[in-house]
Design an enzyme around this catalytic site. Structure first.
Site, PDB file in Angstrom:
ATOM      1  NE  ARG A 135     -17.620  75.232  71.560  1.00  0.00           N
ATOM      2  CZ  ARG A 135     -16.349  75.562  71.732  1.00  0.00           C
ATOM      3  NH1 ARG A 135     -15.575  74.851  72.545  1.00  0.00           N
ATOM      4  NH2 ARG A 135     -15.828  76.592  71.104  1.00  0.00           N
ATOM      5  CB  THR A 435      -8.933  70.305  72.700  1.00  0.00           C
ATOM      6  OG1 THR A 435      -8.128  70.253  71.526  1.00  0.00           O
ATOM      7  CG2 THR A 435      -9.880  71.466  72.572  1.00  0.00           C
ATOM      8  N   GLY A 534      -6.559  73.946  68.997  1.00  0.00           N
ATOM      9  CA  GLY A 534      -7.173  75.189  68.576  1.00  0.00           C
ATOM     10  C   GLY A 534      -7.531  75.151  67.108  1.00  0.00           C
TER      11      GLY A 534
END
Length: 627
Positions: A135, A435, A534
């Site tokens: 991340r 994503t 999301g």
């Protein structure tokens, strides 16, 4: 100056997409636009309909289900799935294939993931499950007021996204490299070859990328000179078109450097310098990312969270800073704790009675998510352990708040175990974006589930050429907008997910693996799954688990079901997929209901006798390859 070739250049995928394109186009034209909420609800807060992470571009053509006896690769793009399959045919393993897939995805679907972003990866080697955290992090110079204006008010979301302010320290490549050192079989540089070849010789633009370039997110790329020169034919000209073949020389040059030197080429030297320059010198919205942030970035190996569900399945997902596993398993646990189970499907669709229960469970889960979940290196879990939010007693207590006849409206956070009050304020709702997801199983039964991101569609809309001076390059993330813009509430209480230097923003990404407790000891892994989307990732993963393991559907049939979501507000149902009677029945129970394009991108591999079956989400360009 962009290097292009005529769309008539022969390519296997061109013919496939040409066949599918009329269906995509028709679906796009017929797809309903986001609608206003339907009908008021007493006691419910007034809020805007959550924005979809990425625009819908219709459905890809149906593909006949296939069974794979040895290995399988599922990703959001056929070129990427082909790259993973190539690595497995060369003797590579699931991790090798995942790296090759990610590099191609960064090229062919730059709106969703890439070198300038981050990822969560779950890896199973047949005996041990690992969770790798790549991340992005907040720069050292970031402060909790990063997204506040001079009057101390939160910036408009779109204004915060575009430019350098929203760019976090990218971590995907460094995380993949660390994992490869432990588990990779093929040489690191070999994994880059499919993406380098496509970047140098050209890849065929798919309908989804072409469609998104016409959206507001895509048009925002015109503000960045490097991006505009790559994605559009000329200043003010047309965007890339479906079927067109495009080369990306800068991307190829950057990949060659990283293939030769490792991820350090991305985190120091010319590539890093170009990233930092574009962030800090952005003409409208500069950021604070520094070379030292890139040089010192380190991925983390975390302990996977595993939860037994339906007394048979061990569902393993990502721990905080992801909120995904906790929220999914809270919702499923709340549904299990409800008395008098009801038929979930009616005429092949989720019933109004089920959708009401599900929406109420989701309200409770999202209330806890807003209150408690953030980077565990900065925030302590309630009652000292994240699993306190999944305790059977706690979920049973929360389930008693669900009334089959009437919505609770907006839920508040619970108090697990010894927690009497929380020192944190709940995070106000704000958009979360897109994503991509990859699911892979290799011939040895080893597996990877990876969700990868640059956050919004096309990230920060800032493109780096890696200091090469060539056309093209890669997009930088806007991951910092996953932090709460508001660091404190009106009473001065801090928000757990506020901006802090070095902190990882809370995520919904939830790569997941499921193990069957009744399976033979040498074949416990039964499912590899995940989705982009999301905050709706949580709902897409919940639907996958329910459809396959509770309702007995195949992976593809599950993915083809209409989507549904509730983030402790409006109950959203996929546009044009539910009858009016379902919406009316939900309204009668006090739900505020709206239709919305819920563009999931789930990729699922499920064990069956003799091998694996796959499901690839037709809302994107999902493709399963196997042997």
């Amino acid at each position: 100056m962009r290097a292009r070739e005529d769309h008539r250049t022969p390519h296997l995928i061109v013919s496939a997409w040409r066949k599918a394109w009329p269906g995509w186009l028709a679906a796009c034209c017929l797809s309903a636009c986001t609608q206003a909420p339907i009908g008021p609800v007493a006691g419910a807060a007034t809020e805007e309909l959550p924005r979809a992470p990425e625009a819908a571009t219709g459905l890809a053509a149906e593909v006949a289900p296939q069974r794979w006896s040895t290995w399988a690769v599922a990703s959001a793009n056929p070129d990427a799935s082909d790259a993973g399959a190539e690595m497995l045919r060369r003797g590579g393993n699931a991790l090798d294939a995942a790296i090759a897939v990610q590099l191609v995805l960064a090229l062919v679907e730059p709106q969703s993931s890439g070198l300038g972003g981050g990822a969560f990866l779950m890896h199973w080697d047949g005996g041990t499950l690992q969770a790798w955290d790549g991340r992005e992090t907040a720069p050292a110079a970031a402060t909790e007021s990063l997204f506040l204006d001079t009057q101390g008010r939160p910036m408009p979301f779109d204004a915060a996204v575009t430019g350098g302010r929203s760019v976090g320290t990218p971590g995907a490549l460094r995380m993949l490299e660390v994992a490869h050192r432990q588990h990779g079989r093929l040489p690191w540089a070999q994994l880059f070859q499919p993406a380098i070849t496509l970047a140098e010789q050209g890849f065929v633009v798919g309908p989804r990328l072409a469609g998104l370039l016409t959206s507001a997110d895509g048009q925002a790329l015109r503000q960045d000179r490097q991006a505009a020169g790559y994605f559009f034919h000329a200043p003010g000209g047309a965007p890339l078109a479906a079927g067109e073949r495009v080369r990306n020389p800068a991307f190829a040059a950057v990949l060659r450097q990283v293939a030769d030197e490792g991820s350090r080429a991305m985190h120091r030297g010319p590539i890093a310098a170009d990233i930092v320059r574009r962030v800090r010198e952005h003409p409208i919205n500069p950021g604070v990312l520094a070379l030292e942030d890139l040089e010192t970035y380190a991925p983390k190996q975390r302990e996977p969270m595993c939860t037994v569900w339906r007394q048979r399945y061990r569902v393993c997902g990502f721990p905080p800073p992801s909120s995904g596993h906790i929220a999914v398993m809270q919702m499923l646990g709340l549904l299990e704790a409800m008395p008098a189970p009801m038929p979930a499907l009616q005429d092949g669709l989720p019933s109004a009675a089920f959708l009401h229960r599900y929406s109420e469970a989701a309200r409770l889960a999202f209330a806890d998510r807003a209150q408690y979940v953030a980077d565990p290196d900065f925030v302590s879990p309630p009652a000292g352990r994240w699993s306190s939010l999944l305790d059977a007693g706690y979920l049973a207590e929360r389930a008693r708040l669900i009334d089959d006849a009437r919505s609770m409206g907006v839920a508040t956070a619970g108090q697990p175990e010894a927690v009497k009050t929380s020192g944190y304020a709940p995070q106000p709702a704000q958009p979360e974006h897109g994503t991509s997801h990859v699911s892979i199983v290799d011939a040895d039964g080893h597996a990877v589930s990876m969700t990868t991101t640059i956050e919004a569609a096309f990230g920060s809309r800032v493109m780096s050429d890696g200091g090469t001076g060539l056309p093209g390059g890669f997009l930088l993330n806007n991951e910092l907008t996953d932090f709460s813009f508001v660091p404190r509430d009106a009473q001065g209480r801090l928000v757990a997910n506020r901006v802090q230097p070095g902190k990882r923003p809370r995520s919904s990404m939830s790569p997941t693996m499921v193990f069957d407790l009744q399976a033979p000891a040498n074949q416990p892994l039964t499912m590899v799954m995940g989705s982009p989307g999301g905050s709706a990732i949580i709902h897409y993963n919940a639907k996958t688990l329910l459809g396959t393991l509770a309702w007995g559907l195949s992976p593809q049939a599950t993915l083809d079901l209409p989507n549904f979501a509730n983030d402790n507000g409006i109950t959203r149902v996929e546009s044009g997929r539910f009858p009016a009677a379902t919406r009316q029945a939900l309204q009668a129970r006090g739900q505020r209901v709206a239709e919305q394009d819920l563009t999931s991108g789930s990729q699922v591999l499920m064990r069956v006798p003799g091998g694996w079956v796959g499901g690839a989400d037709r809302r994107r360009e999902g493709t399963v390859r196997g042997q």
